[in-house]
Design an enzyme around this catalytic site. Structure first.
Site, PDB file in Angstrom:
ATOM      1  N   GLY A 197       0.786  -1.231   0.000  1.00 41.50           N
ATOM      2  CA  GLY A 197       0.000   0.000   0.000  1.00 41.50           C
ATOM      3  C   GLY A 197       0.812   1.273   0.000  1.00 41.50           C
ATOM      4  N   ASN A 257       1.557   3.014  -2.555  1.00 43.83           N
ATOM      5  CA  ASN A 257       0.883   3.947  -3.468  1.00 43.83           C
ATOM      6  C   ASN A 257      -0.404   4.491  -2.846  1.00 43.83           C
ATOM      7  OD1 ASN A 257       2.352   4.133  -6.190  1.00 43.83           O
ATOM      8  ND2 ASN A 257       2.490   1.974  -5.615  1.00 43.83           N
ATOM      9  N   MET A 306      -4.015  -7.183  -6.991  1.00 42.70           N
ATOM     10  CA  MET A 306      -3.428  -8.250  -7.792  1.00 42.70           C
ATOM     11  C   MET A 306      -4.448  -9.332  -8.171  1.00 42.70           C
ATOM     12  SD  MET A 306      -0.622  -6.771  -8.096  1.00 42.70           S
ATOM     13  CE  MET A 306       0.707  -7.783  -8.723  1.00 42.70           C
ATOM     14  N   ILE A 341      -7.474 -10.041 -11.350  1.00 42.67           N
ATOM     15  CA  ILE A 341      -8.097  -9.552 -12.575  1.00 42.67           C
ATOM     16  C   ILE A 341      -9.588  -9.379 -12.310  1.00 42.67           C
ATOM     17  CG2 ILE A 341      -8.604 -10.113 -14.980  1.00 42.67           C
ATOM     18  CD1 ILE A 341      -5.981 -11.839 -14.852  1.00 42.67           C
ATOM     19  N   LEU A 342     -10.106  -8.214 -12.661  1.00 42.97           N
ATOM     20  CA  LEU A 342     -11.521  -7.927 -12.436  1.00 42.97           C
ATOM     21  C   LEU A 342     -12.312  -8.221 -13.708  1.00 42.97           C
ATOM     22  CD1 LEU A 342     -11.084  -4.586 -10.487  1.00 42.97           C
ATOM     23  CD2 LEU A 342     -11.876  -6.773  -9.539  1.00 42.97           C
ATOM     24  N   ASN A 359      -5.800   1.756 -13.151  1.00 46.63           N
ATOM     25  CA  ASN A 359      -4.812   0.793 -12.656  1.00 46.63           C
ATOM     26  C   ASN A 359      -3.411   1.370 -12.817  1.00 46.63           C
ATOM     27  OD1 ASN A 359      -3.807  -1.808 -11.761  1.00 46.63           O
ATOM     28  ND2 ASN A 359      -3.189  -2.180 -13.887  1.00 46.63           N
ATOM     29  N   HIS A 362       0.599   0.282 -13.059  1.00 45.79           N
ATOM     30  CA  HIS A 362       1.419  -0.899 -13.366  1.00 45.79           C
ATOM     31  C   HIS A 362       2.874  -0.474 -13.497  1.00 45.79           C
ATOM     32  CE1 HIS A 362       2.342  -4.903 -14.567  1.00 45.79           C
ATOM     33  NE2 HIS A 362       2.862  -4.513 -15.711  1.00 45.79           N
ATOM     34  N   ASP A 392      -3.401  -5.513 -17.160  1.00 46.91           N
ATOM     35  CA  ASP A 392      -2.540  -4.328 -17.212  1.00 46.91           C
ATOM     36  C   ASP A 392      -2.547  -3.689 -18.605  1.00 46.91           C
ATOM     37  OD1 ASP A 392      -1.699  -4.510 -14.475  1.00 46.91           O
ATOM     38  OD2 ASP A 392      -0.475  -6.216 -15.059  1.00 46.91           O
ATOM     39  N   GLU A 395       6.153   5.918  -9.366  1.00 49.84           N
ATOM     40  CA  GLU A 395       4.738   5.540  -9.233  1.00 49.84           C
ATOM     41  C   GLU A 395       3.991   6.492  -8.309  1.00 49.84           C
ATOM     42  OE1 GLU A 395       4.044   0.879  -9.780  1.00 49.84           O
ATOM     43  OE2 GLU A 395       4.914   1.386  -7.847  1.00 49.84           O
TER      44      GLU A 395
HETATM   45  C1  GAR Z   1       3.103  -1.385  -7.448  1.00 47.43           C
HETATM   46  O1  GAR Z   1       4.411  -1.444  -7.969  1.00 47.43           O
HETATM   47  C2  GAR Z   1       2.078  -1.500  -8.563  1.00 47.43           C
HETATM   48  O2  GAR Z   1       2.457  -0.859  -9.746  1.00 47.43           O
HETATM   49  C3  GAR Z   1       2.042  -2.998  -8.747  1.00 47.43           C
HETATM   50  O3  GAR Z   1       2.017  -3.493  -7.432  1.00 47.43           O
HETATM   51  C4  GAR Z   1       2.821  -2.623  -6.623  1.00 47.43           C
HETATM   52  C5  GAR Z   1       2.069  -2.298  -5.364  1.00 47.43           C
HETATM   53  O4  GAR Z   1       2.885  -1.588  -4.450  1.00 47.43           O
HETATM   54  N1  GAR Z   1       0.909  -3.420  -9.534  1.00 47.43           N
HETATM   55  C6  GAR Z   1       0.961  -4.406 -10.420  1.00 47.43           C
HETATM   56  O5  GAR Z   1       1.961  -5.084 -10.607  1.00 47.43           O
HETATM   57  C7  GAR Z   1      -0.307  -4.644 -11.194  1.00 47.43           C
HETATM   58  N2  GAR Z   1      -0.111  -5.659 -12.183  1.00 47.43           N
HETATM   59  P1  GAR Z   1       2.250  -0.899  -3.181  1.00 47.43           P
HETATM   60  O6  GAR Z   1       1.348  -1.947  -2.528  1.00 47.43           O
HETATM   61  O7  GAR Z   1       3.419  -0.562  -2.297  1.00 47.43           O
HETATM   62  O8  GAR Z   1       1.478   0.294  -3.631  1.00 47.43           O
END
Ligand code: GAR
Length: 195
Positions: A12, A14, A90, A92-93, A107, A109, A150, A179
């Site tokens: 989390g 992000n 993580m 797929i919806l 989303n 990625h 994605d 990100e």
């Molecule tokens: C992030 O790097 C995001 O881009 C990725 O999961 C991570 C979550 O980090 N998402 C994917 O790979 C989607 N296919 P966080 O939980 O620290 O935000």
């Protein structure tokens, strides 16, 4: 004030970037709920610490995927979000979820459009660099119109060069920094355009 629901499965960081931006008013929005499919997701703790509803919605193995997605959609819709942000979500919806929120699901990625969809994108880019196949990777934010993994209309992207002496940890840290900024900036742009 625009309402955001953030879906997470893990750390989390992000989500934290969004919560911090809302708290500092650099993003004129409110996170009204955080939903996780994973009971161990640290993002649930981040939400609670910020005083935001933290909701666990696990899927038991017997449950049909579309039935879970329909329940998840009803739960998310109950918070009346303007946007639903997949920030490290993580799963797929299916359309059972997405059709409830047309053009409203974003989303994040950790790769450039079309490259390394799915899990472990940063590691796979790092390995491809070692094999001499790529010189850079990146980050994208896109709309989620369907079950494509994605993929979908790109709202923002930024490339991140890979350095010869990079370690996977250093590359991961640089990508996460990008990100955190790109996700907040993209949300701000969308919300400003909606005004
Ligand atoms: C992030 O790097 C995001 O881009 C990725 O999961 C991570 C979550 O980090 N998402 C994917 O790979 C989607 N296919 P966080 O939980 O620290 O935000």
């Amino acid at each position: 004030m625009p309402r955001l629901v953030v879906l997470i499965s893990g750390n989390g960081s992000n989500l934290q970037a969004i919560l911090d931006a809302c708290a500092s008013k650099s993003l004129d929005a409110r996170v009204v709920a955080v939903v996780s499919n994973n009971p161990d997701a640290f993002g649930l703790t981040r939400a609670r610490r910020a005083g935001v509803h933290a909701v666990l919605k696990t899927r038991d193995r017997a449950q049909d995927r579309r039935a879970y997605d329909a329940e998840l959609a009803a739960l998310v819709a109950s918070y009346e979000p303007d946007y639903v942000v997949l920030a490290g979500w993580m799963r797929i919806l299916s359309s059972a979820f997405l059709d409830r929120f047309p053009n409203r699901v974003l989303n994040l990625h950790p790769a450039l459009p079309g490259a390394f969809p799915g899990v472990h994108a940063i590691e796979r880019a790092f390995d491809a660099y070692q094999r001499g196949e790529i010189t850079q990777t990146g980050v994208m934010v896109h709309l989620v119109p369907d079950e494509g993994v994605d993929s979908g209309p790109v709202l923002a992207q930024e490339s991140v060069p890979i350095e010869p002496n990079d370690t996977i940890e250093a590359l991961q840290a640089r990508i996460h920094q990008v990100e955190h900024r790109l996700l907040v900036d993209t949300l701000r742009g969308l919300l400003t355009a909606d005004r």
